[in-house]
Write an enzyme that holds these catalytic residues in place. Structure first.
Site, PDB file in Angstrom:
ATOM      1  N   CYS A 147       0.837  -1.204   0.000  1.00  0.00           N
ATOM      2  CA  CYS A 147       0.000   0.000   0.000  1.00  0.00           C
ATOM      3  C   CYS A 147       0.875   1.260   0.000  1.00  0.00           C
ATOM      4  O   CYS A 147       1.513   1.548  -0.999  1.00  0.00           O
ATOM      5  CB  CYS A 147      -0.991  -0.064   1.152  1.00  0.00           C
ATOM      6  SG  CYS A 147      -2.441   0.934   0.826  1.00  0.00           S
ATOM      7  N   HIS A 192      -3.430  -5.132   1.434  1.00  0.00           N
ATOM      8  CA  HIS A 192      -2.847  -5.381   2.763  1.00  0.00           C
ATOM      9  C   HIS A 192      -2.788  -6.869   3.084  1.00  0.00           C
ATOM     10  O   HIS A 192      -3.625  -7.370   3.847  1.00  0.00           O
ATOM     11  CB  HIS A 192      -3.680  -4.662   3.831  1.00  0.00           C
ATOM     12  CG  HIS A 192      -3.486  -3.188   3.844  1.00  0.00           C
ATOM     13  ND1 HIS A 192      -2.581  -2.553   4.682  1.00  0.00           N
ATOM     14  CD2 HIS A 192      -4.047  -2.207   3.099  1.00  0.00           C
ATOM     15  CE1 HIS A 192      -2.616  -1.247   4.465  1.00  0.00           C
ATOM     16  NE2 HIS A 192      -3.496  -1.010   3.501  1.00  0.00           N
ATOM     17  N   GLU A 202      -0.964  -8.350   5.093  1.00  0.00           N
ATOM     18  CA  GLU A 202      -0.702  -8.577   6.531  1.00  0.00           C
ATOM     19  C   GLU A 202      -1.990  -8.585   7.344  1.00  0.00           C
ATOM     20  O   GLU A 202      -1.996  -8.972   8.502  1.00  0.00           O
ATOM     21  CB  GLU A 202       0.285  -7.513   7.056  1.00  0.00           C
ATOM     22  CG  GLU A 202      -0.282  -6.126   7.328  1.00  0.00           C
ATOM     23  CD  GLU A 202      -0.568  -5.303   6.057  1.00  0.00           C
ATOM     24  OE1 GLU A 202      -0.413  -5.824   4.933  1.00  0.00           O
ATOM     25  OE2 GLU A 202      -0.979  -4.138   6.223  1.00  0.00           O
TER      26      GLU A 202
HETATM   27  N1  GLN Z   1      -3.652   6.373   0.700  1.00  0.00           N
HETATM   28  C1  GLN Z   1      -2.417   6.099   1.392  1.00  0.00           C
HETATM   29  C2  GLN Z   1      -1.259   6.892   0.779  1.00  0.00           C
HETATM   30  O1  GLN Z   1      -1.433   7.459  -0.249  1.00  0.00           O
HETATM   31  C3  GLN Z   1      -2.086   4.624   1.375  1.00  0.00           C
HETATM   32  C4  GLN Z   1      -3.139   3.876   2.143  1.00  0.00           C
HETATM   33  C5  GLN Z   1      -2.638   2.679   2.860  1.00  0.00           C
HETATM   34  O2  GLN Z   1      -1.430   2.450   2.991  1.00  0.00           O
HETATM   35  N2  GLN Z   1      -3.556   1.922   3.390  1.00  0.00           N
HETATM   36  O3  GLN Z   1      -0.196   6.938   1.321  1.00  0.00           O
END
Ligand code: GLN
Length: 202
Positions: free
Chosen positions: A84, A180, A182
Site C-alpha cells: 500500500c 494489505h 498482513e
Molecule cells: N492512501 C495512502 C497513501 O497514499 C495509502 C493507504 C494505505 O497504505 N492503506 O499513502
C-alpha cells in the site's frame, strides 16, 4: 534470517506477525523486528515497508536519516516488500498528486503509481484476486485507500490486477502490493517474499 519492518507508522505489528508465521510455515528460522534506526538496518536480510500514509512514512524515514541507506539496500539486491503506502514509496514515478506534493520516492521500481486510485466512494473494499504466482487459490485482497500501478516498464512483472488496474508487481528483489496481505491469515505474499530473501542470503 532477520526481517526489518520499517516501524514509524502503519500496520507494523501485523507485518511482524505475518512474517514470523510465514517463516514457520516455510520451515525457516528467524525473526521480524520493528525497525527504526540506522544500526538495525545493518542487521537485517530484508525490509518491509508497511501501509499507512506514504507522505508521513517518507518524511519519518528521511528524519531518521535512513532514506538513502534503504535506497542503497534496494539497489544492491536486498529484498524489499512494500504494501500500500510502501508500494508508493518503492516507485520511480508518481502521478500528478505525488508530483505536486513533491513527495519523496525511493525510486527503486520501474513503475508509475497513483495514490488513492480507486476513488472516494470505494475507499475500502475486499476482493478475491487472481495471483497466478501464488497458485490457483485466489488471494484475499483488502484495499484501504489503495494506490494502483498505472504503468510498468523495464523488467517489472505484473502479478495481479483488480478493476483493470495493476495492484501487485515484482522486479527482481522488489515486491509491491497495493493491498494489505498482513491483514489476512493468508501468508502466501510473505512466503513469496521470504523465498526472495532466502535466495539472496544463501
Ligand atoms: N492512501 C495512502 C497513501 O497514499 C495509502 C493507504 C494505505 O497504505 N492503506 O499513502
Amino acid at each position: 534470517m532477520k526481517i526489518g519492518v520499517i516501524g514509524f507508522q502503519g500496520a507494523v505489528n501485523e507485518h511482524i506477525t505475518a512474517t514470523e508465521r510465514a517463516m514457520r510455515e516455510l520451515g525457516l528460522s528467524g525473526e521480524a523486528i520493528w525497525l527504526k534506526d540506522d544500526a538495525q538496518l545493518s542487521e537485517v536480510d530484508g525490509l518491509i515497508i508497511p501501509g499507512g500514509e506514504s507522505t508521513t512514512i517518507g518524511r519519518l524515514i528521511s528524519n531518521a536519516g535512513i532514506f538513502e541507506k534503504i535506497q542503497e539496500m534496494g539497489k544492491s539486491g536486498v529484498p524489499i516488500l512494500g504494501t500500500c503506502a510502501g508500494l508508493i514509496l518503492l516507485a520511480k514515478e508518481g502521478g500528478e498528486e505525488i508530483k505536486e506534493t513533491k513527495q519523496p520516492l525511493l525510486k527503486l521500481m520501474d513503475m508509475k503509481v497513483i495514490r488513492n486510485a480507486f476513488g472516494r466512494q470505494k475507499e475500502s473494499f475486499e476482493t478475491d484476486l487472481e495471483v497466478p504466482a501464488f497458485g490457483e487459490k485466489p488471494f484475499p485482497g483488502i484495499f484501504i485507500r489503495a494506490p494502483a500501478i498505472e504503468e510498468v516498464w523495464g523488467n517489472v512483472r505484473t502479478l495481479a490486477k483488480s478493476k483493470g488496474k495493476i495492484v501487485a508487481a515484482e522486479q527482481e528483489n522488489l515486491l509491491a502490493m497495493a493491498f494489505h496481505p498482513e491483514l489476512t491469515s493468508d501468508t502466501r505474499t510473505h512466503q513469496y517474499y521470504l523465498e526472495k530473501v532466502e535466495r539472496n542470503t544463501s
